[in-house]
Scaffold this active site. Structure first.
Site, PDB file in Angstrom:
ATOM      1  N   TYR A  16       0.865  -1.151  -0.079  1.00 18.26           N
ATOM      2  CA  TYR A  16       0.010   0.049   0.003  1.00 18.26           C
ATOM      3  C   TYR A  16       0.805   1.397  -0.008  1.00 18.26           C
ATOM      4  O   TYR A  16       0.623   2.240   0.673  1.00 18.26           O
ATOM      5  CB  TYR A  16      -0.952  -0.190   1.133  1.00 18.26           C
ATOM      6  CG  TYR A  16      -1.746  -1.101   1.454  1.00 18.26           C
ATOM      7  CD1 TYR A  16      -2.900  -1.197   0.794  1.00 18.26           C
ATOM      8  CD2 TYR A  16      -1.633  -2.040   2.584  1.00 18.26           C
ATOM      9  CE1 TYR A  16      -3.826  -2.350   0.619  1.00 18.26           C
ATOM     10  CE2 TYR A  16      -2.549  -2.757   2.822  1.00 18.26           C
ATOM     11  CZ  TYR A  16      -3.561  -3.218   1.809  1.00 18.26           C
ATOM     12  OH  TYR A  16      -4.466  -4.031   2.372  1.00 18.26           O
ATOM     13  N   TYR A  72     -14.537  -4.372   3.700  1.00 13.41           N
ATOM     14  CA  TYR A  72     -12.998  -4.821   3.315  1.00 13.41           C
ATOM     15  C   TYR A  72     -12.856  -6.071   4.392  1.00 13.41           C
ATOM     16  O   TYR A  72     -13.062  -6.081   5.553  1.00 13.41           O
ATOM     17  CB  TYR A  72     -12.078  -3.673   3.833  1.00 13.41           C
ATOM     18  CG  TYR A  72     -10.441  -4.383   3.595  1.00 13.41           C
ATOM     19  CD1 TYR A  72     -10.216  -4.518   2.574  1.00 13.41           C
ATOM     20  CD2 TYR A  72     -10.063  -4.850   4.760  1.00 13.41           C
ATOM     21  CE1 TYR A  72      -8.921  -4.969   2.250  1.00 13.41           C
ATOM     22  CE2 TYR A  72      -8.642  -5.208   4.848  1.00 13.41           C
ATOM     23  CZ  TYR A  72      -8.047  -5.448   3.342  1.00 13.41           C
ATOM     24  OH  TYR A  72      -6.788  -6.062   3.242  1.00 13.41           O
ATOM     25  N   ASP A  95     -16.957 -10.339  10.796  1.00  9.67           N
ATOM     26  CA  ASP A  95     -15.565 -10.299  10.838  1.00  9.67           C
ATOM     27  C   ASP A  95     -15.113  -9.126  11.657  1.00  9.67           C
ATOM     28  O   ASP A  95     -15.400  -7.914  11.773  1.00  9.67           O
ATOM     29  CB  ASP A  95     -15.187  -9.752   9.326  1.00  9.67           C
ATOM     30  CG  ASP A  95     -13.761  -9.237   8.937  1.00  9.67           C
ATOM     31  OD1 ASP A  95     -13.373  -9.383  10.178  1.00  9.67           O
ATOM     32  OD2 ASP A  95     -13.474  -8.862   7.722  1.00  9.67           O
ATOM     33  N   LYS A 154      -5.700  -9.995  13.780  1.00  9.00           N
ATOM     34  CA  LYS A 154      -5.026  -8.659  14.482  1.00  9.00           C
ATOM     35  C   LYS A 154      -4.703  -8.692  15.866  1.00  9.00           C
ATOM     36  O   LYS A 154      -3.861  -9.309  16.461  1.00  9.00           O
ATOM     37  CB  LYS A 154      -5.900  -7.585  14.095  1.00  9.00           C
ATOM     38  CG  LYS A 154      -5.682  -7.079  12.366  1.00  9.00           C
ATOM     39  CD  LYS A 154      -6.467  -5.749  12.130  1.00  9.00           C
ATOM     40  CE  LYS A 154      -5.863  -5.249  10.690  1.00  9.00           C
ATOM     41  NZ  LYS A 154      -7.164  -5.600   9.701  1.00  9.00           N
TER      42      LYS A 154
HETATM   43  C1  LIG Z   1      -7.330  -6.211   8.464  1.00  7.20           C
HETATM   44  C2  LIG Z   1      -8.571  -6.911   8.044  1.00  7.20           C
HETATM   45  C3  LIG Z   1      -8.763  -8.070   7.351  1.00  7.20           C
HETATM   46  C4  LIG Z   1      -7.481  -8.866   6.926  1.00  7.20           C
HETATM   47  O1  LIG Z   1      -6.740  -9.273   7.748  1.00  7.20           O
HETATM   48  P1  LIG Z   1      -4.859  -9.646   7.226  1.00  7.20           P
HETATM   49  O2  LIG Z   1      -4.508  -9.956   8.416  1.00  7.20           O
HETATM   50  O3  LIG Z   1      -4.434  -8.115   6.929  1.00  7.20           O
HETATM   51  O4  LIG Z   1      -5.094 -10.361   6.218  1.00  7.20           O
HETATM   52  C5  LIG Z   1      -9.948  -8.732   7.340  1.00  7.20           C
HETATM   53  N1  LIG Z   1     -11.001  -7.936   7.636  1.00  7.20           N
HETATM   54  C6  LIG Z   1     -10.933  -6.696   8.413  1.00  7.20           C
HETATM   55  C7  LIG Z   1     -12.137  -5.979   9.050  1.00  7.20           C
HETATM   56  C8  LIG Z   1      -9.645  -6.254   8.472  1.00  7.20           C
HETATM   57  O5  LIG Z   1      -9.513  -4.947   9.226  1.00  7.20           O
END
Ligand SMILES: *Cc1c(COP(=O)(O)O)cnc(C)c1O
Length: 451
Positions: free
Chosen positions: A19, A149, A262, A292
């Protein structure tokens, strides 16, 4: 150690920065970071930066948290890696057990992976094969929100759309049912009440009506709906009301459609609740994706936490329905040990109370931004505080945001705008003095550049 100039020259020739615009690499020297402690990241010559975005939203407990460092060191001395295919190990078992017990329906199985995108891919494959297993082969479609996303792999990209990220790959992505992002006016006024919040009376069925109409059209063909609850991260910290999520959960239950949440960005206290879906009444995701902050950003680990009724259809009696999916490092013992240590902190009695206090400061602190000419919107939930700038004619949309980023970097603050949106997402353990200072500098930079 190699001197900085040599390092940066080698970096320029050898690293592909995600990015990151080629032009910025040529025009601006990148900070080289070699140490992190608490809120701060340090360069080799001792310059300190406050990590105002928790290193891509994951270092929820700051850097070098002693309990996490200890857990990693101890596990590294015993077993660094082992697979979960036909084998198992205590750290992964303990973590899966604990994750299941954090959810309303505890009867669950966790499939681990190493990053968020893979946790989403797994959830999608599970949702699709589940219908294959049960013989409901007409249910193959997945619904998601526009501008969602869910990651950068092709499957997770298919469920999101961020124009700049996705344009070249359009033809390779599978088609998903797109729901409009709820335009809830209610989220503007909502404050976080301690404990599980009441359903927001202002966020009523009308907020959900538009999505519902689309869902009703395809209900019989849907296997699942996937959403980022309460906050759409990469879309620019867009927020919706809790009632919308409750309505969606109810709709899914009534139509036998799986609800995939998510919580990769929102999980573990970020929004002032352990999970963002706790803001809404009556939500119990069939599949929950975590990443994360799962290890407090210390090591790569993600999890797809699945209800037992789905898992059971993957049996191999009669016919073989085994899930043929797994990532090499899934459930890595050191990463799982780090996650167990992070959970100890997140689940400590006063942890969320502390986050909510800080969240209150952030919310009041950013209020004055509404008065700054050139600011279009201010939104906060928990320790996510976003300021959206007015689109600017005749200049690249995000140039002012990047000017603000550079200005703050000179003041010792690291952040990364998303388009026109500047946001603070500091570690959840930030102290009040640093948070106050951060907010002051943030507002100062915005008022200087935005107008
Ligand atoms: C960061 C993120 C992802 C992807 O996670 P990665 O570890 O970067 O592959 C998926 N969904 C959400 C909501 C995110 O913030």
């Amino acid at each position: 150690m190699t001197d900085i100039a040599t390092l940066l020259s080698q970096d320029f020739h050898a690293i592909w920065h995600p990015y990151t615009r080629f032009s910025t690499l040529r025009e601006h020297q990148l900070p080289v970071l070699c140490r992190g402690e608490g809120m701060h990241l340090y360069t080799p010559d001792g310059r300190a930066f406050v990590d105002a975005i928790s290193s891509w939203w994951c270092c929820a407990l700051g850097h070098s948290h002693p309990a996490i460092v200890r857990a990693i060191q101890s596990q590294a001395g015993q077993l660094q890696h082992s697979i979960l295919g036909n084998l198992t190990h205590p750290q992964a078992i303990r973590l899966a057990h604990r994750l299941a017990h954090l959810l309303p329906t505890r009867d669950r199985h966790t499939l681990f992976a190493s990053d968020g995108s893979s946790a989403i891919e797994q959830a999608v494959k599970i949702a699709v094969q589940y219908r294959h297993n049960t013989g409901e082969t007409q249910r193959r479609k997945i619904a998601c929100l526009t501008s969602a996303y869910h990651g950068d792999t092709l499957g997770s990209m298919s469920l999101g759309y961020v124009e700049a990220f996705h344009r070249p790959f359009r033809e390779l992505l599978f088609s998903a049912v797109r729901l409009p992002f709820p335009q809830c006016p209610c989220r503007m006024t909502r404050d976080i009440a301690p404990g599980h919040s009441e359903p927001d009376p202002a966020c009523t069925a009308s907020c959900f009506a538009e999505a519902e109409a689309i869902l009703e059209e395809v209900a019989e063909e849907l296997t699942a709906v996937v959403v980022e609850p309460m906050v759409q991260g990469a879309a620019g910290m867009r927020m919706h009301g809790a009632g919308w999520l409750s309505s969606l959960a109810t709709w899914c239950r009534n139509h036998d459609v799986l609800l995939i949440l998510d919580e990769i960005a929102t999980g573990f206290g970020r929004t002032g609740e352990l999970f963002a879906f706790h803001h809404a009444a009556g939500v119990d995701p069939d599949i929950l994706c975590l990443g994360k902050a799962l290890t407090a950003g210390s090591l790569p680990l993600s999890a797809t936490v699945v209800k037992d009724f789905i898992y059971r259809t993957f049996a191999d009696l009669d016919e073989d329905h085994t899930l043929q999916h797994g990532h090499t490092f899934c459930g890595n013992p050191i990463a799982a040990a780090a996650a167990n240590a992070a959970l100890d902190v997140y689940l400590a009695p006063e942890f969320l109370t502390g986050v909510r206090e800080l969240a209150g400061l952030l919310r009041t602190g950013l209020e004055p931004c509404r008065e700054i000419p050139g600011v279009r919107d201010v939104r906060c939930l928990g320790l996510v505080g976003a300021v959206e700038l007015e689109p600017h004619h005749g200049r690249p949309a995000d140039s002012r945001a990047h000017q603000i980023r550079r200005h703050l970097q000179d003041q010792g603050i690291l952040l990364r705008p998303i388009g026109d949106v500047l946001y603070l997402m500091p570690p959840l353990i930030i102290d009040q003095t640093t948070l106050d200072w951060l907010i002051r500098e943030f507002i100062q930079a915005i008022s200087t550049v935005a107008r």
